[in-house]
Design a protein around this motif. Structure first.
Motif, PDB file in Angstrom:
ATOM      1  N   GLU A  30       0.840  -1.205   0.000  1.00 42.81           N
ATOM      2  CA  GLU A  30       0.000   0.000   0.000  1.00 42.81           C
ATOM      3  C   GLU A  30       0.876   1.256   0.000  1.00 42.81           C
ATOM      4  OE1 GLU A  30      -3.317   0.638  -0.266  1.00 42.81           O
ATOM      5  OE2 GLU A  30      -3.363  -1.468  -0.838  1.00 42.81           O
ATOM      6  N   PHE A  31       1.928   1.250   0.806  1.00 38.08           N
ATOM      7  CA  PHE A  31       2.860   2.379   0.816  1.00 38.08           C
ATOM      8  C   PHE A  31       3.413   2.613  -0.589  1.00 38.08           C
ATOM      9  CE2 PHE A  31       4.451   2.083   5.526  1.00 38.08           C
ATOM     10  CZ  PHE A  31       3.186   2.409   5.968  1.00 38.08           C
ATOM     11  N   LEU A  32       3.824   1.542  -1.255  1.00 40.29           N
ATOM     12  CA  LEU A  32       4.395   1.665  -2.596  1.00 40.29           C
ATOM     13  C   LEU A  32       3.374   2.232  -3.580  1.00 40.29           C
ATOM     14  CD1 LEU A  32       6.438  -1.646  -2.775  1.00 40.29           C
ATOM     15  CD2 LEU A  32       7.372   0.675  -2.809  1.00 40.29           C
ATOM     16  N   ARG A  33       2.140   1.756  -3.505  1.00 36.84           N
ATOM     17  CA  ARG A  33       1.097   2.271  -4.407  1.00 36.84           C
ATOM     18  C   ARG A  33       0.868   3.766  -4.186  1.00 36.84           C
ATOM     19  NH1 ARG A  33      -1.494  -2.728  -2.684  1.00 36.84           N
ATOM     20  NH2 ARG A  33      -1.091  -4.258  -4.309  1.00 36.84           N
ATOM     21  N   LEU A  34       0.871   4.176  -2.935  1.00 34.07           N
ATOM     22  CA  LEU A  34       0.663   5.597  -2.634  1.00 34.07           C
ATOM     23  C   LEU A  34       1.877   6.426  -3.024  1.00 34.07           C
ATOM     24  CD1 LEU A  34      -1.254   5.240   0.737  1.00 34.07           C
ATOM     25  CD2 LEU A  34      -2.187   5.918  -1.488  1.00 34.07           C
ATOM     26  N   LEU A  35       3.078   5.898  -2.822  1.00 39.04           N
ATOM     27  CA  LEU A  35       4.272   6.614  -3.281  1.00 39.04           C
ATOM     28  C   LEU A  35       4.230   6.810  -4.789  1.00 39.04           C
ATOM     29  CD1 LEU A  35       7.072   4.901  -1.143  1.00 39.04           C
ATOM     30  CD2 LEU A  35       6.299   7.278  -0.967  1.00 39.04           C
ATOM     31  N   ALA A  36       3.773   5.780  -5.517  1.00 40.44           N
ATOM     32  CA  ALA A  36       3.675   5.877  -6.971  1.00 40.44           C
ATOM     33  C   ALA A  36       2.646   6.925  -7.388  1.00 40.44           C
ATOM     34  CB  ALA A  36       3.316   4.517  -7.570  1.00 40.44           C
ATOM     35  N   ALA A  37       1.662   7.167  -6.535  1.00 41.47           N
ATOM     36  CA  ALA A  37       0.643   8.178  -6.812  1.00 41.47           C
ATOM     37  C   ALA A  37       1.059   9.550  -6.281  1.00 41.47           C
ATOM     38  CB  ALA A  37      -0.689   7.755  -6.198  1.00 41.47           C
ATOM     39  N   ASP A  38       2.340   9.700  -5.925  1.00 42.70           N
ATOM     40  CA  ASP A  38       2.930  10.964  -5.482  1.00 42.70           C
ATOM     41  C   ASP A  38       2.448  11.417  -4.105  1.00 42.70           C
ATOM     42  OD1 ASP A  38       4.804  12.983  -5.873  1.00 42.70           O
ATOM     43  OD2 ASP A  38       3.334  14.350  -6.742  1.00 42.70           O
ATOM     44  N   PHE A  39       2.144  10.476  -3.226  1.00 44.32           N
ATOM     45  CA  PHE A  39       1.799  10.799  -1.850  1.00 44.32           C
ATOM     46  C   PHE A  39       3.087  10.946  -1.060  1.00 44.32           C
ATOM     47  CE2 PHE A  39      -2.259   9.614  -3.172  1.00 44.32           C
ATOM     48  CZ  PHE A  39      -3.204   9.657  -2.156  1.00 44.32           C
ATOM     49  N   GLY A  40       3.143  11.913  -0.182  1.00 42.02           N
ATOM     50  CA  GLY A  40       4.254  12.064   0.751  1.00 42.02           C
ATOM     51  C   GLY A  40       3.960  11.279   2.021  1.00 42.02           C
ATOM     52  N   ASN A  41       4.909  11.262   2.941  1.00 46.82           N
ATOM     53  CA  ASN A  41       4.742  10.511   4.183  1.00 46.82           C
ATOM     54  C   ASN A  41       3.497  10.948   4.949  1.00 46.82           C
ATOM     55  OD1 ASN A  41       7.251   9.666   3.317  1.00 46.82           O
ATOM     56  ND2 ASN A  41       8.201   9.824   5.329  1.00 46.82           N
ATOM     57  N   LYS A  42       3.295  12.248   5.056  1.00 49.93           N
ATOM     58  CA  LYS A  42       2.132  12.772   5.779  1.00 49.93           C
ATOM     59  C   LYS A  42       0.837  12.339   5.093  1.00 49.93           C
ATOM     60  CE  LYS A  42       0.161  17.175   7.276  1.00 49.93           C
ATOM     61  NZ  LYS A  42       0.338  18.639   7.252  1.00 49.93           N
ATOM     62  N   ASP A  43       0.832  12.384   3.767  1.00 49.33           N
ATOM     63  CA  ASP A  43      -0.355  11.992   3.011  1.00 49.33           C
ATOM     64  C   ASP A  43      -0.635  10.495   3.146  1.00 49.33           C
ATOM     65  OD1 ASP A  43      -0.606  14.633   2.013  1.00 49.33           O
ATOM     66  OD2 ASP A  43       0.885  14.167   0.474  1.00 49.33           O
ATOM     67  N   ILE A  44       0.422   9.689   3.155  1.00 50.41           N
ATOM     68  CA  ILE A  44       0.259   8.241   3.336  1.00 50.41           C
ATOM     69  C   ILE A  44      -0.348   7.959   4.703  1.00 50.41           C
ATOM     70  CG2 ILE A  44       1.493   6.052   3.631  1.00 50.41           C
ATOM     71  CD1 ILE A  44       3.496   7.088   1.491  1.00 50.41           C
ATOM     72  N   ALA A  45       0.180   8.611   5.730  1.00 48.45           N
ATOM     73  CA  ALA A  45      -0.338   8.423   7.085  1.00 48.45           C
ATOM     74  C   ALA A  45      -1.822   8.784   7.144  1.00 48.45           C
ATOM     75  CB  ALA A  45       0.469   9.266   8.075  1.00 48.45           C
ATOM     76  N   HIS A  46      -2.183   9.896   6.538  1.00 46.68           N
ATOM     77  CA  HIS A  46      -3.583  10.333   6.553  1.00 46.68           C
ATOM     78  C   HIS A  46      -4.473   9.363   5.769  1.00 46.68           C
ATOM     79  CE1 HIS A  46      -6.977  13.037   6.717  1.00 46.68           C
ATOM     80  NE2 HIS A  46      -7.118  12.881   5.415  1.00 46.68           N
TER      81      HIS A  46
END
Length: 93
Positions: A30-46
């Motif tokens: 899930e982290f990888l998918r969100l990183l690929a969608a240009d999410f930052g750490n704060k955005d991933i946490a949220h």
């Protein structure tokens, strides 16, 4: 030294097998998918309803599993291994 199929997976290698071999968890995918969608750490946490510190601690461990040092490197490696697809990309290409 990289074994055959490690940098670029063999066609018969499924993403699940690669993830298992590298000990990558579902949460890390899930982290990888969100990183690929240009999410930052704060955005991933949220997005995943997690604490920011948890994400900040887990990402470096994920990077080590993939043998990279940055989020961009993690996304590139995950794409090479077939662990994730770019957002909006169909499974058949």
């Amino acid at each position: 030294y990289l074994a055959p199929g490690e940098l670029f997976p063999l066609p018969t290698t499924s993403a699940a097998l690669v993830a298992r071999r590298l000990r990558i968890t579902g949460r890390e995918l899930e982290f990888l998918r969100l990183l690929a969608a240009d999410f930052g750490n704060k955005d991933i946490a949220h997005e995943l309803n997690l604490g920011r510190q948890y994400v900040d601690n887990r990402l470096p461990r994920l990077y080590r599993k993939l043998g990279v040092h940055t989020a961009a490197g993690a996304v590139a490696r995950a794409l090479q291994l077939g662990l994730i697809q770019l957002p909006g990309q169909r499974a058949d290409g």
